[in-house]
Motif scaffolding. Structure first.
Motif, PDB file in Angstrom:
ATOM      1  N   CYS A   1     -15.066   0.553  17.828  1.00 48.75           N
ATOM      2  CA  CYS A   1     -15.877  -0.456  17.119  1.00 48.75           C
ATOM      3  C   CYS A   1     -16.798   0.159  16.068  1.00 48.75           C
ATOM      4  CB  CYS A   1     -16.715  -1.268  18.109  1.00 48.75           C
ATOM      5  SG  CYS A   1     -15.744  -2.170  19.311  1.00 48.75           S
ATOM      6  N   LEU A   2     -16.320   1.193  15.388  1.00 49.12           N
ATOM      7  CA  LEU A   2     -17.130   1.782  14.324  1.00 49.12           C
ATOM      8  C   LEU A   2     -17.008   0.999  13.023  1.00 49.12           C
ATOM      9  CD1 LEU A   2     -16.437   5.613  14.749  1.00 49.12           C
ATOM     10  CD2 LEU A   2     -18.349   4.275  15.608  1.00 49.12           C
ATOM     11  N   LEU A   3     -15.840   0.456  12.792  1.00 47.85           N
ATOM     12  CA  LEU A   3     -15.570  -0.163  11.490  1.00 47.85           C
ATOM     13  C   LEU A   3     -14.561  -1.286  11.673  1.00 47.85           C
ATOM     14  CD1 LEU A   3     -15.834   0.009   8.334  1.00 47.85           C
ATOM     15  CD2 LEU A   3     -13.876   1.568   8.393  1.00 47.85           C
ATOM     16  N   PRO A   4     -14.858  -2.485  11.151  1.00 43.47           N
ATOM     17  CA  PRO A   4     -13.836  -3.540  11.195  1.00 43.47           C
ATOM     18  C   PRO A   4     -12.543  -3.035  10.575  1.00 43.47           C
ATOM     19  CG  PRO A   4     -15.932  -4.441  10.466  1.00 43.47           C
ATOM     20  CD  PRO A   4     -16.101  -2.953  10.516  1.00 43.47           C
ATOM     21  N   ALA A   5     -11.447  -3.289  11.253  1.00 43.05           N
ATOM     22  CA  ALA A   5     -10.175  -2.699  10.837  1.00 43.05           C
ATOM     23  C   ALA A   5      -9.764  -3.123   9.426  1.00 43.05           C
ATOM     24  CB  ALA A   5      -9.084  -3.086  11.842  1.00 43.05           C
ATOM     25  N   TYR A   6     -10.141  -4.354   9.014  1.00 47.22           N
ATOM     26  CA  TYR A   6      -9.724  -4.781   7.678  1.00 47.22           C
ATOM     27  C   TYR A   6     -10.463  -4.013   6.590  1.00 47.22           C
ATOM     28  CZ  TYR A   6     -13.841  -7.885   8.147  1.00 47.22           C
ATOM     29  OH  TYR A   6     -15.097  -8.393   8.344  1.00 47.22           O
ATOM     30  N   PHE A   7     -11.680  -3.473   6.904  1.00 46.97           N
ATOM     31  CA  PHE A   7     -12.349  -2.596   5.947  1.00 46.97           C
ATOM     32  C   PHE A   7     -11.588  -1.276   5.837  1.00 46.97           C
ATOM     33  CE2 PHE A   7     -17.006  -4.296   6.039  1.00 46.97           C
ATOM     34  CZ  PHE A   7     -16.553  -5.442   5.379  1.00 46.97           C
ATOM     35  N   ALA A   8     -11.148  -0.778   7.001  1.00 44.18           N
ATOM     36  CA  ALA A   8     -10.408   0.485   7.013  1.00 44.18           C
ATOM     37  C   ALA A   8      -9.099   0.359   6.245  1.00 44.18           C
ATOM     38  CB  ALA A   8     -10.147   0.917   8.452  1.00 44.18           C
ATOM     39  N   ILE A   9      -8.394  -0.744   6.451  1.00 48.57           N
ATOM     40  CA  ILE A   9      -7.103  -0.904   5.759  1.00 48.57           C
ATOM     41  C   ILE A   9      -7.301  -0.994   4.258  1.00 48.57           C
ATOM     42  CG2 ILE A   9      -6.961  -3.435   5.842  1.00 48.57           C
ATOM     43  CD1 ILE A   9      -4.038  -1.112   6.560  1.00 48.57           C
ATOM     44  N   ASN A  10      -8.417  -1.560   3.825  1.00 48.47           N
ATOM     45  CA  ASN A  10      -8.705  -1.630   2.398  1.00 48.47           C
ATOM     46  C   ASN A  10      -8.787  -0.237   1.791  1.00 48.47           C
ATOM     47  OD1 ASN A  10      -8.734  -4.371   2.061  1.00 48.47           O
ATOM     48  ND2 ASN A  10     -10.939  -4.603   2.205  1.00 48.47           N
ATOM     49  N   GLU A  11      -9.555   0.643   2.451  1.00 50.73           N
ATOM     50  CA  GLU A  11      -9.719   1.997   1.921  1.00 50.73           C
ATOM     51  C   GLU A  11      -8.403   2.768   1.967  1.00 50.73           C
ATOM     52  OE1 GLU A  11     -12.397   2.776   0.393  1.00 50.73           O
ATOM     53  OE2 GLU A  11     -13.314   0.871   0.982  1.00 50.73           O
ATOM     54  N   ILE A  12      -7.669   2.588   3.031  1.00 52.85           N
ATOM     55  CA  ILE A  12      -6.393   3.302   3.168  1.00 52.85           C
ATOM     56  C   ILE A  12      -5.402   2.852   2.110  1.00 52.85           C
ATOM     57  CG2 ILE A  12      -4.381   3.563   4.681  1.00 52.85           C
ATOM     58  CD1 ILE A  12      -6.367   3.482   7.052  1.00 52.85           C
ATOM     59  N   ARG A  13      -5.315   1.526   1.865  1.00 50.56           N
ATOM     60  CA  ARG A  13      -4.335   1.002   0.904  1.00 50.56           C
ATOM     61  C   ARG A  13      -4.720   1.371  -0.525  1.00 50.56           C
ATOM     62  NH1 ARG A  13       0.500  -0.410   2.513  1.00 50.56           N
ATOM     63  NH2 ARG A  13       0.644  -2.135   1.039  1.00 50.56           N
ATOM     64  N   LYS A  14      -6.015   1.546  -0.772  1.00 48.57           N
ATOM     65  CA  LYS A  14      -6.417   1.987  -2.109  1.00 48.57           C
ATOM     66  C   LYS A  14      -5.914   3.397  -2.368  1.00 48.57           C
ATOM     67  CE  LYS A  14     -10.702  -0.753  -2.320  1.00 48.57           C
ATOM     68  NZ  LYS A  14     -12.180  -0.671  -2.232  1.00 48.57           N
ATOM     69  N   LEU A  15      -6.010   4.240  -1.334  1.00 48.81           N
ATOM     70  CA  LEU A  15      -5.598   5.630  -1.479  1.00 48.81           C
ATOM     71  C   LEU A  15      -4.090   5.786  -1.355  1.00 48.81           C
ATOM     72  CD1 LEU A  15      -6.833   8.444  -1.904  1.00 48.81           C
ATOM     73  CD2 LEU A  15      -6.938   8.688   0.577  1.00 48.81           C
TER      74      LEU A  15
ATOM     75  N   PRO B   1      -0.153 -10.303 -15.269  1.00 51.46           N
ATOM     76  CA  PRO B   1       0.460 -10.173 -16.604  1.00 51.46           C
ATOM     77  C   PRO B   1       0.856  -8.743 -16.976  1.00 51.46           C
ATOM     78  CG  PRO B   1      -1.910 -10.521 -16.785  1.00 51.46           C
ATOM     79  CD  PRO B   1      -1.574 -10.680 -15.342  1.00 51.46           C
ATOM     80  N   THR B   2       0.448  -7.764 -16.190  1.00 50.94           N
ATOM     81  CA  THR B   2       0.833  -6.385 -16.507  1.00 50.94           C
ATOM     82  C   THR B   2       1.962  -5.876 -15.616  1.00 50.94           C
ATOM     83  OG1 THR B   2      -0.928  -5.568 -15.050  1.00 50.94           O
ATOM     84  CG2 THR B   2      -1.439  -5.785 -17.394  1.00 50.94           C
ATOM     85  N   THR B   3       2.008  -6.366 -14.376  1.00 50.86           N
ATOM     86  CA  THR B   3       3.026  -5.867 -13.444  1.00 50.86           C
ATOM     87  C   THR B   3       4.045  -6.917 -13.028  1.00 50.86           C
ATOM     88  OG1 THR B   3       1.659  -6.421 -11.513  1.00 50.86           O
ATOM     89  CG2 THR B   3       1.339  -4.246 -12.503  1.00 50.86           C
ATOM     90  N   LEU B   4       3.787  -8.174 -13.316  1.00 53.19           N
ATOM     91  CA  LEU B   4       4.630  -9.303 -12.888  1.00 53.19           C
ATOM     92  C   LEU B   4       4.674  -9.435 -11.370  1.00 53.19           C
ATOM     93  CD1 LEU B   4       7.756  -9.630 -15.201  1.00 53.19           C
ATOM     94  CD2 LEU B   4       5.627 -10.897 -15.213  1.00 53.19           C
ATOM     95  N   ARG B   5       3.691  -8.890 -10.681  1.00 54.16           N
ATOM     96  CA  ARG B   5       3.641  -9.058  -9.235  1.00 54.16           C
ATOM     97  C   ARG B   5       2.837 -10.300  -8.876  1.00 54.16           C
ATOM     98  NH1 ARG B   5       1.976  -2.903  -7.349  1.00 54.16           N
ATOM     99  NH2 ARG B   5       3.921  -1.857  -7.951  1.00 54.16           N
ATOM    100  N   PHE B   6       3.078 -10.779  -7.657  1.00 50.99           N
ATOM    101  CA  PHE B   6       2.249 -11.867  -7.155  1.00 50.99           C
ATOM    102  C   PHE B   6       0.816 -11.355  -6.967  1.00 50.99           C
ATOM    103  CE2 PHE B   6       6.353 -13.423  -5.229  1.00 50.99           C
ATOM    104  CZ  PHE B   6       6.463 -14.537  -6.049  1.00 50.99           C
ATOM    105  N   PRO B   7      -0.181 -12.146  -7.291  1.00 53.93           N
ATOM    106  CA  PRO B   7      -1.581 -11.717  -7.074  1.00 53.93           C
ATOM    107  C   PRO B   7      -1.947 -11.859  -5.600  1.00 53.93           C
ATOM    108  CG  PRO B   7      -1.524 -13.903  -8.055  1.00 53.93           C
ATOM    109  CD  PRO B   7      -0.098 -13.454  -7.958  1.00 53.93           C
ATOM    110  N   LEU B   8      -1.538 -10.895  -4.799  1.00 50.14           N
ATOM    111  CA  LEU B   8      -1.743 -10.960  -3.351  1.00 50.14           C
ATOM    112  C   LEU B   8      -3.203 -10.696  -3.005  1.00 50.14           C
ATOM    113  CD1 LEU B   8       1.423  -8.927  -2.361  1.00 50.14           C
ATOM    114  CD2 LEU B   8       1.156 -11.414  -2.320  1.00 50.14           C
ATOM    115  N   LYS B   9      -3.708 -11.450  -2.069  1.00 48.48           N
ATOM    116  CA  LYS B   9      -5.098 -11.295  -1.644  1.00 48.48           C
ATOM    117  C   LYS B   9      -5.206 -10.177  -0.616  1.00 48.48           C
ATOM    118  CE  LYS B   9      -8.005 -14.266  -3.538  1.00 48.48           C
ATOM    119  NZ  LYS B   9      -9.289 -13.867  -4.105  1.00 48.48           N
ATOM    120  N   GLY B  10      -6.226  -9.342  -0.763  1.00 55.31           N
ATOM    121  CA  GLY B  10      -6.461  -8.283   0.201  1.00 55.31           C
ATOM    122  C   GLY B  10      -5.509  -7.110   0.006  1.00 55.31           C
ATOM    123  N   MET B  11      -5.780  -6.030   0.755  1.00 55.27           N
ATOM    124  CA  MET B  11      -4.976  -4.808   0.654  1.00 55.27           C
ATOM    125  C   MET B  11      -4.029  -4.699   1.834  1.00 55.27           C
ATOM    126  SD  MET B  11      -6.178  -3.588  -2.153  1.00 55.27           S
ATOM    127  CE  MET B  11      -5.636  -1.893  -2.214  1.00 55.27           C
TER     128      MET B  11
END
Length: 1258
Positions: free
Chosen positions: A181-195, A250-260
């Motif tokens: 319980c150090l960090l909500p997992a969705y915060f962790a996944i955000n940082e991981i997916r950015k990297l 408009p740059t990648t033609l990807r769906f604008p997905l919410k979250g990481m």
């Protein structure tokens, strides 16, 4: 200050580690301190530090800790580093230092490098020990810093140091441990997916730790994903196509997905297929801009759009190559695609969303070595469109890449022969030569050294054009004029001759005069318009010159107030030019924003009437904002334009009403009529239909806070009125509530009769002619004069001269109010009539007022009658009067029969419309200014009124929008169903000339679904009457399926046809490309094949003599049951088709999906991955239901989605008892929360509340 702090800190740590300690360290191998000694030293060191720490100001704390870390990292003895780290740990444990400050200082130290393995290991062990005291935001930042540090470790290191390096992994593992319980997992996944974004492996040191953690979020990602989303496609210009569901980056033609989140791989792919599909559809440019967020006011190049345009051109080249019967002279089925590509390219390049030179170079690259040359002339024709119109404003270098394309596509060493110029495709064959002429002209004007000699292969073409230019007598029998216009449109000296011939052809020579319908209406003598083939053969630049010439001439004639009307050829040609989207700025935009205001300003009423006639009978696919803009202009004019305004209002698409009228909420008066109750009623009916079809009011009980409240309130202020209960019952519930709250007291029929009798006594008692005229025509007097004329006719069979003069004095505009009162009076008179001879007398006099005396036109009287609010028996009498007016005398039926028999609706293919138009008006002359009455009075009066020019209209065409309303009024009142069938039998043929017959049928069947549910014969009659009127002008199979025509039109109630599964499969299969005959979509009711397929399919389904619930279940079974006609590999495409169709149907058809869902809630989560299960042949019905629900809801309007909260509480809440079922519910609604947030926040909050209630149960 920094020096002082550094000195004191150094003395603290070095004193505690003084000579004795140093000796101990030197003798470390021989002597070991006991734990008690270590702890004593730690306490001593910490005490000294605590004393110093207390003297430090708050702002120096961070700097102090950083110095300590630097001091520690400057040490080389592991024992000393360990001791100092123990000091830090104890300082944290005793709350002297905050763990976050220490961790940040440690991880951000420049000295922390993987090469110093012992320091690395000790540092991360300390972080692992104290990080538990850091708040979650701090842990998030530390996770990012740790991951960044790990990234510095190379891919290959000695195995001897791996164990020390793993200390960093242990920190990451501890942070990611959900139990810690150090960090909500969705915060962790955000940082991981950015990297480590999708497709990129994590660092080897982390091994499976990161991938396992990311994989743990895949179910969450799937809960927020629409099943098979990449296979779902919209229908361009359909209501669902304007929502946010189709937006792309408009740059990648990807769906604008919410979250990481780790969504499925296909969701991260560029959606080139979706954009390509939309680009292929005619009239799709607005949707493309909406999808990519392109703003015409902001010039921004979009490389991905550019690439797709190039790929479409290559596809067209491939199609031309493989076409079985391709002929360069006559063109093939790919011709429509080339025509569409030309329009798309001009628009997107003109607004700088695509770069012309980049596109040409890309084309060259993709066509090199392909050997695709059959479509080369068409390609050059497309490029010529842009080059001829823009080369004068841009640098020559931007266009020179075309010559590289020429070298590739025209490898001939010998001269290319001149094509047959009697064929329109010859202009395409000359396109490359025209391009060279424009490039050469530009080089000459710029004194450029880049002049290119004429290629040898084009010499014969060039010589032909030069020779034709020397011929001063150009005829219209071939395409030589078009060729010269195309080649020399940028050379004013050479362009004047061919363009002058075109202009003279449609203007007339100035001496010939012809008559138009009506009296004293003369026009210039040219009657044959330029054919569409010729206009299609002109470049955009030439068309712009032609339309500019026409508009300038019209404005000039308007300003000089010429008594001579425009030539019919000019009017028809101008109408045809307005169909080209490529010339919108000079076309429809100039028509609305420049031409109409100038003509209105000049009070050139004849020309204004002409322009409105064009808009009513000749315009196609005009964007809704232009139509509403025109409507706002018309309300300031007289009743003479009411027919155009009525068409504009009733023609508004259901998905167009809200976006267009919300633009006028600050001042709704501009789009509403201050005088015409009929127009305002028509607008309310359109609004009711639109909100019903789009389910706007679903889940709402009031219009409070909605966009239409201000509009309705303004209408009630302008023209207070009531609605009959049978009409009101069809309105959406919030509209019903509004009109019940705003009930307007109505004058009783008894009072009306009394007032008429009183006025009639005055008429008979007054003797002074001037007094009579003044009294009955005075402004503000009761609008009862038509009632008096009616009584005169009943009593004396004639109207005297004074009556005629009163009518003249009242005028057309004020007479409208008299017609309304007369309509109410007629209903009273017929209701109280004794029947027999008296009734026949009433009918005869009424028809005399219309056809013999020309006091009121049929369409105006019928519209007023249809729009009155009568109840019960009086409503039936009103509709009886309408039926009598339309059918009892032969006058109108003869006009309809002859018009339908002698004319065709394909005006764009006709060259002799004017002759047929005049022939019809000579046979049935229209008298609009009481001419018949002027002849009947004693003595007869000379009545020479200047008629406005009529080029296209007549009583039949004017009646069509009124007939639309009449049919709806008859549908609302069950006792008059037989009368409606009779009207359809006699007058249904008029729908041959309806500009939107299928749309009208669709809206009618949709809006009145509840009323028609049990009246299958009437539904069948309505569909048959409208569709059969078009059978001679449409190719077989254009609308209703062969099965329906054979079995569904069976009128026998004892043997009703019930369609089987095969029928529904074949019907849904028609939404795939190809089943419908191709056509020129510029003049079609629908803008593209998909829109046509969707509407005709919905019309057929609603026309079935089957309850909506059964039809809806049958549509779901197309994919939920094993069907041999549904290919397994294209199952998502079929789900897409079902989603499109079922959401375009009324609620009873699609609400059955909710019942299907409730029976399949509660299966293991793995079985809900439709794509994986389908590919492995392990799918179950629950995954099919889930995927189909997503397809349906993805295409749903926000109004339809608004029923989800109710569905959750009433249907799912009672059956959801397990976590498996709850996961199923999450999977259902999760993907649509974002859309709720964007379009209807109230529903998002309701969905969350319902889910919480379900969680409580579990």
């Amino acid at each position: 200050m920094a020096l002082s702090m550094e000195t004191q800190l150094q003395s603290i740590f070095e004193d505690d580690m003084g000579p004795g300690m140093l000796k101990c360290l030197l003798c470390f191998r021989m002597f070991m301190d006991t734990p008690e000694d270590e702890r004593t030293k730690l306490i001593s060191c910490l005490g000294a530090f605590r004393h110093y720490w207390g003297t430090l100001p708050q702002e120096s704390h961070e700097q102090c800790v950083q110095w300590i870390v630097r001091f520690i990292h400057s040490q080389h003895s592991p024992k000393r580093i360990s001791f100092l780290y123990d000091c830090l740990a104890m300082a944290v444990e005793t709350s002297l230092l905050t763990p976050r400050m220490v961790c940040v200082a440690l991880i951000s130290s420049d000295s922390l490098e993987w090469e110093r393995t012992q320091l690395w290991a000790l540092t991360f062990k300390l972080i692992r020990k104290i990080i538990g005291g850091v708040d979650y935001k701090g842990v998030r930042d530390l996770l990012k810093a740790v991951l960044d540090k790990i990234q510095t470790i190379p891919t290959t290191v000695s195995s001897a140091i791996v164990q020390q390096l793993l200390a960093a992994r242990e920190v990451v593992e501890y942070i990611l441990d959900r139990n810690a319980c150090l960090l909500p997992a969705y915060f962790a996944i955000n940082e991981i997916r950015k990297l480590y974004p999708e497709g990129q492996l994590s660092h080897w040191l982390l091994g499976s730790l990161i991938s396992d953690f990311v994989d743990s979020f895949r179910p969450t990602a799937r809960i927020n994903s629409i099943c098979g989303r990449c296979s779902l496609l919209p229908v361009v210009n359909n209501s669902g196509a304007i929502c946010n569901s189709w937006k792309l980056d408009p740059t990648t033609l990807r769906f604008p997905l919410k979250g990481m989140l780790p969504y499925d791989k296909d969701l991260f792919e560029p959606q080139t297929g979706l954009l390509r599909y939309v680009l292929e559809q005619p009239y799709s440019r607005e949707m493309v801009c909406n999808m990519l967020g392109l703003n015409k006011q902001q010039k921004q190049r979009c490389p991905v759009l550019e690439e797709q345009l190039v790929d479409l051109v290559v596809y067209a080249m491939e199609r031309s190559e493989t076409e079985e019967h391709f002929d360069a002279d006559i063109g093939g089925t790919s011709q429509l695609l080339w025509q569409h590509l030309s329009s798309q390219l001009i628009f997107f390049v003109l607004f700088q969303f695509a770069s012309f030179p980049h596109m040409v170079l890309s084309l060259h690259q993709k066509l090199a070595g392909r050997g695709l040359i059959k479509g080369r002339d068409h390609l050059m024709w497309v490029l010529l469109q842009f080059i001829s119109g823009s080369i004068q404003k841009n640098a020559l270098a931007d266009f020179l890449p075309v010559m590289k394309l020429f070298d590739l596509l025209y490898p001939e060493k010998e001269c290319i022969p001149v094509p047959d110029i009697n064929k329109p495709q010859s202009t395409h064959s000359f396109a490359m030569t025209c391009i060279w002429i424009h490039l050469n002209r530009k080089a000459q004007n710029d004194n450029s050294k880049l002049q290119i000699p004429i290629p040898h292969s084009l010499k014969l073409h060039h010589e032909f054009l030069q020779q034709s230019l020397r011929n001063k007598s150009l005829g219209m029998s071939d395409y030589k004029i078009a060729l010269l216009c195309n080649a020399y449109s940028t050379n004013s000296e050479c362009f004047t001759l061919p363009m002058g011939v075109l202009v003279e052809t449609i203007y007339g020579n100035g001496s010939l005069r012809i008559n138009l319908p009506g009296t004293n209406c003369i026009a210039s003598g040219s009657v044959t318009p330029l054919p569409m083939n010729l206009l299609d053969s002109l470049t955009v630049h030439a068309k712009m010159s032609l339309i500019h010439s026409i508009a300038t001439r019209v404005i000039k004639l308007a300003s000089t107030k010429s008594s001579q009307a425009l030539a019919p050829a000019l009017v028809e040609t101008y109408s045809r030019l307005l169909v080209y989207m490529e010339i919108e700025s000079l076309g429809i935009k100039g028509f609305i924003s420049q031409l109409l205001p100038n003509v209105f300003k000049s009070h050139a009423w004849g020309i204004l009437h002409t322009l409105l006639e064009m808009f009513s009978y000749r315009m196609h696919h005009i964007q809704p904002h232009y139509r509403v803009q025109l409507l706002s202009h018309l309300h300031s004019l007289a009743a003479v334009v009411e027919s155009t305004a009525l068409r504009l209002i009733t023609a508004l698409g259901s998905s167009e009403v809200q976006p267009q009228f919300t633009r006028f909420l600050s001042d709704p008066k501009t789009v509403l009529s201050a005088e015409s109750e009929e127009l305002n009623r028509a607008l309310i009916l359109t609004l009711a239909r639109a909100t019903h079809v789009t389910d706007f009011f679903t889940g709402s009980d009031s219009i409070h806070g909605t966009w239409c409240k201000e509009i309705l309130q303004t209408i009630m202020n302008f023209t207070p009125h009531n609605w009959a209960s049978h009409t009101l019952s069809c309105f959406p519930a919030p509209l019903q509530a509004f009109f019940k709250q705003n009930n307007v007291p109505q004058e009783s029929r008894f009072n009306l009769k009394k007032n008429v009798e009183e006025e009639y006594r005055k008429w008979k008692s007054m003797t002074n002619e001037n007094d009579i005229i003044t009294h009955f025509s005075m402004q503000g007097s009761p609008p009862l004069f038509l009632c008096l004329l009616w009584k005169m006719l009943l009593e004396t069979d004639h109207i005297n001269q004074i009556g005629f003069r009163v009518l003249e004095r009242i005028g057309a505009r004020a007479l409208v109010a008299h017609v309304r009162t007369f309509a109410d009076f007629l209903v009273y008179e017929f209701s109280t009539s004794a029947g027999g001879p008296q009734l026949n007398k009433c009918i005869e006099m009424l028809n005399d007022m219309v056809w013999k005396h020309n006091i009121v036109t049929l369409d105006r009287l019928i519209l007023c009658l249809a729009m009155r609010s009568h109840e019960g028996n009086e409503a039936q009498v009103c509709y009886f009067i309408i039926q009598l007016l339309l059918l009892k005398p032969n006058d109108f039926r003869n006009r309809v029969n002859d018009f339908v028999k002698e004319n065709a609706p394909e005006h764009w293919l006709q060259s002799d419309w004017h002759n047929k138009h005049m022939s019809y008006h000579k046979k049935y002359p229209e008298k609009l200014y009481f001419e018949g009455l002027a002849e009947q009075v004693n003595p007869p009066m000379q009545h020479q009124t200047q008629y406005l020019p009529i080029y296209f209209g007549n009583v039949c065409l004017r009646f069509l929008p009124v007939f639309d309303i009449v049919i709806h009024r008859f549908l609302e009142l069950i006792p008059v169903s037989k009368s409606l069938e009779t009207l359809l039998d006699h007058l249904g043929g008029l729908y041959k000339f309806h500009d939107r017959p299928v749309t009208y049928l669709y809206n009618t069947l949709h809006y009145y679904e509840r009323h028609l549910r049990d009246r299958t014969n009437l539904k069948r009659k309505l569909v048959h009457a409208i569709m059969s009127s078009l059978k001679d002008n449409r190719t077989p199979g254009w609308c209703l399926s062969e099965t329906y025509l054979k079995l569904g039109m069976n009128p026998r109630e004892d043997n009703v046809w019930l369609p089987d599964d095969t029928y529904y499969c074949k019907l849904i299969g028609r939404l795939s490309p190809g089943p419908f005959p191709n056509c020129d979509w510029r003049f079609n009711e629908f803008p593209n094949p998909a829109a046509h397929a969707l509407h005709v399919t919905c019309v057929e389904l609603m026309a079935l003599a089957v309850p909506g619930k059964d039809v809806g279940n049958a549509l779901l079974n197309v994919v939920l049951k094993s069907q041999p006609l549904v290919p397994r590999e294209s199952i998502t495409a079929w789900m897409n088709a079902i989603g499109l169709v079922i959401t375009a149907l009324p609620e009873p058809y699609w609400i059955v999906l909710h019942d299907r869902i409730s029976t399949w809630a509660g299966y293991p989560f793995a079985l809900l991955d439709f794509t994986a299960c389908h590919q492995s042949y392990s799918e179950m019905n629950c995954s099919y239901v889930l995927a189909l629900a997503h397809a349906v809801w993805h295409h749903s309007s926000i109004g339809q989605l608004s029923l989800i909260p109710k569905f959750l509480s009433e249907t799912l809440k009672p059956v959801v008892q397990t976590e498996f079922q709850l996961l199923y519910v999450y999977h259902l609604v999760g993907p649509f929360l974002q859309r709720f947030q964007q379009e209807r926040t109230r529903c998002m909050l309701e969905v969350h509340a319902k889910l919480f209630f379900i969680i409580i149960i579990i």
